[in-house]
Every structure is written in C-alpha cells, then in structure tokens.
Design a protein around this motif. Structure first.
Motif, mmCIF file in Angstrom:
data_model
loop_
_atom_site.group_PDB
_atom_site.id
_atom_site.type_symbol
_atom_site.label_atom_id
_atom_site.label_comp_id
_atom_site.label_asym_id
_atom_site.label_seq_id
_atom_site.Cartn_x
_atom_site.Cartn_y
_atom_site.Cartn_z
ATOM 1 N N GLN A 1 6.563 8.914 11.952
ATOM 2 C CA GLN A 1 6.234 7.576 11.454
ATOM 3 C C GLN A 1 5.922 6.589 12.572
ATOM 4 N N VAL B 1 2.552 4.669 13.107
ATOM 5 C CA VAL B 1 2.141 3.387 12.541
ATOM 6 C C VAL B 1 1.842 2.368 13.634
ATOM 7 N N VAL C 1 10.503 -0.271 11.704
ATOM 8 C CA VAL C 1 10.241 1.157 11.887
ATOM 9 C C VAL C 1 10.667 1.608 13.285
ATOM 10 N N VAL D 1 2.451 3.414 -1.341
ATOM 11 C CA VAL D 1 3.590 3.036 -0.502
ATOM 12 C C VAL D 1 4.881 3.629 -1.044
ATOM 13 N N SER E 1 4.988 7.286 -0.250
ATOM 14 C CA SER E 1 5.291 7.614 1.148
ATOM 15 C C SER E 1 6.760 7.406 1.466
ATOM 16 N N VAL E 2 7.363 6.362 0.870
ATOM 17 C CA VAL E 2 8.786 6.109 1.083
ATOM 18 C C VAL E 2 9.615 7.237 0.490
ATOM 19 N N ILE F 1 8.491 0.018 5.944
ATOM 20 C CA ILE F 1 7.261 0.351 5.232
ATOM 21 C C ILE F 1 7.031 -0.613 4.067
ATOM 22 N N TYR G 1 5.993 -4.012 5.539
ATOM 23 C CA TYR G 1 4.625 -3.936 6.068
ATOM 24 C C TYR G 1 3.601 -4.015 4.941
ATOM 25 N N SER G 2 3.936 -3.388 3.806
ATOM 26 C CA SER G 2 2.973 -3.297 2.705
ATOM 27 C C SER G 2 3.051 -4.473 1.750
#
Length: 437
Positions: A161, A164, A190, A338, A341-342, A381, A384-385
């Motif tokens: 990760q 990123v 992160v 998202v 991915s988490v 994450i 960020y999203s």
C-alpha cells in the motif's frame, strides 16, 4: 361581443368575456378507458424499472463480494508462491507469472478482436508505449518478488500500500492531479501504519527481528516506483486512447515476458539469504526452476511440493479478480471501489492465518502492530477517498513547465503523430485493409 368607439381618427376596441357555452369539440376529450390503461402501463413500467434497479444492485454487490474474496486469496497465494520458489525467484517473477498472464489475456483478446470489439483505431496505438509498460511491470515484479519470501504476509500487504505515496507523486507530475488536505492526511495515515508495522523488524529482540530486514523493506518500497509509473502510464492511455483493457494487458504481458528473459542477469546479483547463481550453473538453475514448477525438489532447501497446483489456483483467482474489477468499475462507483479495497486489506491479513490457504506463508496470529497498522491503513484510505482529486488547468505553472520540458525532449511530437492517426480513424479515412487514402 365588441364595442367600438371612434374619435380623432382613432378607434378603441373593448372585449367582453362571453358566458355562452362553447360548441362541442369531440377532439378535446380523451377516452377514459384508454387513459386508465395508460396509467396502469406507466405504473407497471415504473415497477419494472424499480425491480431492475434492485436486481442490478444485488448483482453488483454480489460481484463486488466475489471480487474482494478473489483478490484476497490471490494475494495470499502469491506470497505463498514466493516462499515455495524462494530459490528460483527469477523464474517465478519473469517467466512463470508473465506466461500465465499471457495465457489468461490473449484468448480473451482474440475473441474480442474476432467480434470487432477491438477496432483498428486501437490497433494503431504505438507499440513502444506497450513496451514501456511491460518493462515497468517486469521491474516491479522482479524487485518485489525477491523480498516477499523474507517478510511476513501482513508486512507484504502493508508495504504494497505504500505505492499510494509514489503513485500520488507520479500522478501529480504526469497526470497533473492536485491534492487537498484530505488526500495528504490519508497518505500520512497510511505511512504511519506502515511505520508501526515494520517497527518490530528493526527493534532489537522483537519477534521477527532480521539483520537484513532493512534491505527487504527497502526493496519492497523501491518496487513501488516502477509499479506506480506503470499505473499512471496505463491510466493515462486507457482514458486518452480509450484502449480495451484486455488488449492492453495482453501486449504488456508479451513485452513483460520478453524483458524478463533479457533480465536473466539478475540471478547473478548477490543478496543475503538469496541463492547466488554462477554463470556455469545457469542451465541447472533454469532446469531446476522448471522442475520446481511441477513440484519436484532439486535442492535440500526447496519447497516445491504441489507448486503447480498452487499456481493454477492462483491464476484462476487472479483471472476472476481481473474480470470482475472491470464489472465493478463499469457498473459501480469510486466509493464502492474504496470499500472493496479496504475489505481486501483486512481479508488478506486474516488469510495468512488459514494454514491450508497460506501454506508456507502461514502465521499463527496477528501481532498488535499488525492490527494497529491495519486500522490506520483503513482510515487512511477512507480519508483519502473522501474527496476526488482535481486536474490542474492549462494555466497551472507546474503543468506548463512540465509540457515545456517534454516538448524540448521531442516527446510531444510523438504524441502529436499518434493524435493525427487517431483523427484519421475518426474521420474514416482508412479502407477495409487499414490503408490510409
């Protein structure tokens, strides 16, 4: 009824509303039965649309769940394979994986070409760009495969990760993305999670202490550089040239395999705890790697038992993931991606606790460092999203400086030549044989 009044050569007309009933006009009326029937049809159509939306939502989320499970298992199996082929890392990274991706992508690409889904406009895309993508992917694979066998599964997950950060910098420069406080805060979370998770590797007396840990962590991070560059490069041309994903992946896999064969010299590089191959032993190394693929051990430290079965299962899950992610992108949203991915991060970590799945990568429990790092990573994450990145305008001074530098290198001229070919196809100036006239 109208009254006229004259004076000074003028006239005034005054209108009065009539109270008389208008004549019967049958066209002004609609049959009540037909109106009722139309209302019923509208209600049925509305109910059908609602049912279709519900069905599509159920299918989408079912596909998303399957995709997350496939990706989680796929990653655990990849780490397991690196440990099984610890003595033949080059063969795994640049031969077997590349060939496996070719066997997955090309049949689908040929099928789509036969159906006409991949047109001549896409086939006119410059090959040198596919070569660049293949080289970057090959470098990322070989650099990440070497250290993967020497660190735990959760560390592999979290270090993956860290891409990123590199991806963020590359997108800032090449895609002209601009970030806000949410994006920066997410990346900081992160990186904090990664720092906490790798802390035991450097702490004296901590579990998993390894004198070469710094090298493996460094290599895992360095592998993110070509991977991020490849991600940005693919994103740029998937959008600009509207390339088919399978067509792109097929050519990238071919060039990745070719470059992998050219990078065979990497087996001569001496690394701690990693097998060193002398030029005179190259034939034995390749032959033993092939035998390892089929489950035959050649060295005392080999763990090749049933490797071919693990590889086949890995390929199946990898193919499932790559197909379903396209469905999710097409039918879903960025928020759904998202969440997916988490969930994948969490499931991959817990996947290493399942011995039949993790095999040689199995570990009995997660440390508190792993759990805290995972929580921070998930928060990062999500933060960020929270907002979308913005693309800088033409007047942005950094973008203008970037364009100036590339124009000086002559790269913009090559882009222009492809745009001309692109316009030719758009204007249908090619005959059936693909020749311009």
């Amino acid at each position: 009824m109208t009254r006229q009044q004259g004076g000074n050569g003028g006239s005034i007309q005054t209108a009065f509303y009539s109270t008389e009933a208008a004549e019967y006009d049958p066209t002004g009326y609609v049959n009540d039965d037909r109106l009722l029937s139309e209302n019923i049809d509208d209600n049925n159509n509305e109910n059908a649309d609602k049912k279709k939306k519900i069905t599509d939502s159920v299918i989408l989320y079912a596909v998303t769940v399957i995709m997350v499970l496939a990706r989680s298992i796929d990653f655990v199996l990849f780490v397991r394979m690196t440990k099984k082929m610890k003595n033949y890392e080059y063969m795994l990274a640049d031969v077997f994986l590349s060939l496996g991706f070719c066997f997955i992508s090309w049949p689908v690409t040929w099928f789509k070409m036969a159906r006409g889904s991949i047109d001549k406009k896409q086939r006119a895309f410059p090959s040198y760009k596919f070569i660049a993508m293949g080289v970057l992917d090959s470098l990322g694979n070989i650099i990440s495969t070497i250290p993967s066998a020497f660190v735990s599964g959760p560390v592999n997950v979290l270090m993956g990760q860290s891409v990123v950060l590199v991806n963020m910098i590359a997108s800032f420069i090449f895609l002209h993305f601009r970030y806000n406080i949410f994006h920066i805060s997410g990346v900081i979370l992160v990186l904090a999670g990664i720092t906490i998770d790798i802390f035991p590797l450097f702490a004296n007396g901590a579990a998993g202490d390894d004198p070469n840990a710094w090298l493996w962590i460094l290599l895992l991070f360095i592998s993110n550089i070509p991977m991020a560059a490849s991600n940005v490069y693919k994103e740029k041309y998937l959008k600009e040239a509207n390339l088919d994903v399978f067509y792109l992946n097929s050519w990238v896999a071919i060039y990745q395999f070719i470059f992998g064969l050219m990078s065979v010299f990497t087996v001569y590089i001496v690394l701690p705890d990693s097998p060193h191959v002398e030029p005179k032993d190259m034939y034995n190394y390749i032959w033993n790697g092939i035998k390892c693929f089929f489950g035959v051990n050649s060295e005392l430290t080999d763990q090749c038992d049933w490797f071919w079965a693990v590889f086949m299962v890995f390929i199946c899950f990898n193919m499932t993931y790559n197909i379903l992610i396209l469905v999710v992108f097409k039918r879903g949203s960025s928020t759904l991606a998202v969440v997916a991915s988490v969930a994948r991060l969490a499931l991959s970590n817990f996947g290493f606790l399942i011995k039949p799945l993790a095999g040689e990568a199995y570990q009995p429990s997660l440390s508190w460092f792993d759990i805290i790092a995972l929580v921070l990573l998930i928060l990062g994450i999500v933060v960020y999203s929270a907002t979308n990145e913005k693309v800088a305008g033409e007047s942005d001074y950094l973008r203008r400086f970037y364009d100036y530098c590339f124009s000086c290198c002559g790269l913009r001229k090559k882009e222009k030549r492809y745009e001309i070919v692109d316009d030719m196809y758009d204007n249908q100036n090619f005959d059936n044989g693909g020749h311009y006239h």
